[in-house]
Design an enzyme around this catalytic site. Structure first.
Site, PDB file in Angstrom:
ATOM      1  N   SER A  46       0.808  -1.219   0.000  1.00  0.00           N
ATOM      2  CA  SER A  46       0.000   0.000   0.000  1.00  0.00           C
ATOM      3  C   SER A  46       0.843   1.271   0.000  1.00  0.00           C
ATOM      4  CB  SER A  46      -0.946  -0.004   1.207  1.00  0.00           C
ATOM      5  OG  SER A  46      -0.216  -0.181   2.411  1.00  0.00           O
ATOM      6  N   THR A  47       2.004   1.275   0.644  1.00  0.00           N
ATOM      7  CA  THR A  47       2.838   2.478   0.664  1.00  0.00           C
ATOM      8  C   THR A  47       3.437   2.747  -0.707  1.00  0.00           C
ATOM      9  OG1 THR A  47       3.385   1.962   2.967  1.00  0.00           O
ATOM     10  CG2 THR A  47       4.697   3.659   1.904  1.00  0.00           C
ATOM     11  N   GLY A 100       8.346  -1.462   0.247  1.00  0.00           N
ATOM     12  CA  GLY A 100       7.794  -1.396   1.591  1.00  0.00           C
ATOM     13  C   GLY A 100       8.332  -2.500   2.477  1.00  0.00           C
ATOM     14  N   ASP A 102       7.249  -4.859   6.396  1.00  0.00           N
ATOM     15  CA  ASP A 102       6.316  -5.121   7.480  1.00  0.00           C
ATOM     16  C   ASP A 102       6.887  -4.709   8.830  1.00  0.00           C
ATOM     17  OD1 ASP A 102       4.357  -6.405   5.760  1.00  0.00           O
ATOM     18  OD2 ASP A 102       5.834  -8.009   5.579  1.00  0.00           O
ATOM     19  N   GLY A 113       7.184  -9.564   2.976  1.00  0.00           N
ATOM     20  CA  GLY A 113       6.454 -10.723   2.489  1.00  0.00           C
ATOM     21  C   GLY A 113       5.046 -10.846   3.017  1.00  0.00           C
ATOM     22  N   GLU A 121      10.452  -9.637  -4.823  1.00  0.00           N
ATOM     23  CA  GLU A 121      10.995  -8.445  -4.171  1.00  0.00           C
ATOM     24  C   GLU A 121      12.501  -8.587  -3.949  1.00  0.00           C
ATOM     25  OE1 GLU A 121       7.037  -6.957  -1.711  1.00  0.00           O
ATOM     26  OE2 GLU A 121       8.489  -8.276  -0.739  1.00  0.00           O
TER      27      GLU A 121
END
Length: 252
Positions: A46-47, A100, A102, A113, A121
């Site tokens: 989302s970022t 991004g 987590d 992930g 990625e």
């Protein structure tokens, strides 16, 4: 009434998180554009959507740069925005990648992930001369495994999933290891990655040596990749969820 209050608080929390994500995505893409790269990697999540939106708004630069995606989602955004889509086959060396995370620790090691895109990625990140992380400040952590409690994602070949799960339980008896399942409204059964594989979420608690843990899991036959990105990022852009600003941290 209490339920109503909880809903309002949840909405406010979501809105403030989006503020932080937007600052991080915009600021990191502005930094990238100022570096004048010719080939860039665009991560997932989302970022990153905010970063790509900022790229689209800078039409002159967007027309010149080639974009390498890390997931089907990002590839579709590149196509929808009519940006220049490239691939690692054609561009094996990337100037800079934004992605991004987590959870990110003080040394800019990261757990990635959560969106099940960790293999692609890493492919893009390791092909990049420079690697930048973006997140809102909820993802900033003193030690990996303390804030992101869903666990370290491990992408596995389907036929090896049960065997790998069993081996990991033997190697880490106190860990919680689960096959990631899709939500019932989306799909019956497990989450399937863009590469046709499955994901094990492995919560180890606080991780004292993420680089060693990565090596221990990665060496198991049947493991495609592990969502621990160690000593790869040069900077992290953290958006503040309470105001339109943030923090830029450089790797030690």
């Amino acid at each position: 009434m209490h339920a109503g209050i909880r809903i309002i608080r949840r909405q406010l929390s979501t809105q403030s998180a989006e503020r932080g994500k937007q600052w991080a995505g915009y600021s990191a893409m502005k930094y990238l554009i100022e570096s004048k790269p010719s080939v860039i990697g665009l991560g997932s999540g989302s970022t990153i959507v905010y970063a790509i939106n900022y790229l689209k708004q800078n039409t002159q630069f967007a027309k010149q740069v080639v974009c390498i995606p890390t997931s089907f989602q990002t590839r579709q955004l590149i196509l929808d925005y009519k940006l220049n889509l490239g691939s690692l086959d054609c561009y094996p060396s990337i100037d800079m990648t934004i992605d991004g995370a987590d959870e990110i620790d003080r040394k800019l090691n990261a757990i990635k992930g959560g969106g099940a895109c960790l293999f692609q990625e890493r492919l893009v990140a390791q092909a990049s001369r420079r690697f930048i992380l973006v997140a809102d400040n909820r993802k900033k952590s003193d030690q990996l495994g303390t804030k992101w409690t869903r666990g370290v994602p491990v992408e596995v070949i389907p036929m090896a999933a049960t065997s790998i799960l069993y081996q990991l339980e033997r190697m880490f008896p106190t860990a919680s290891i689960k096959l990631r399942m899709a939500t019932p409204t989306d799909k019956a059964g497990p989450v399937v990655t863009d590469n046709g594989n499955l994901v094990l979420d492995c919560h180890f608690g606080p991780i004292s040596d993420p680089e060693l843990l990565y090596k221990e899991i990665k060496c198991l036959t049947g493991v495609l990749d592990v969502g621990l990105f160690c000593k790869m990022a040069e900077k992290a852009f953290y958006g503040d969820n309470q105001k339109d600003s943030g923090e830029i941290v450089t790797a030690m």
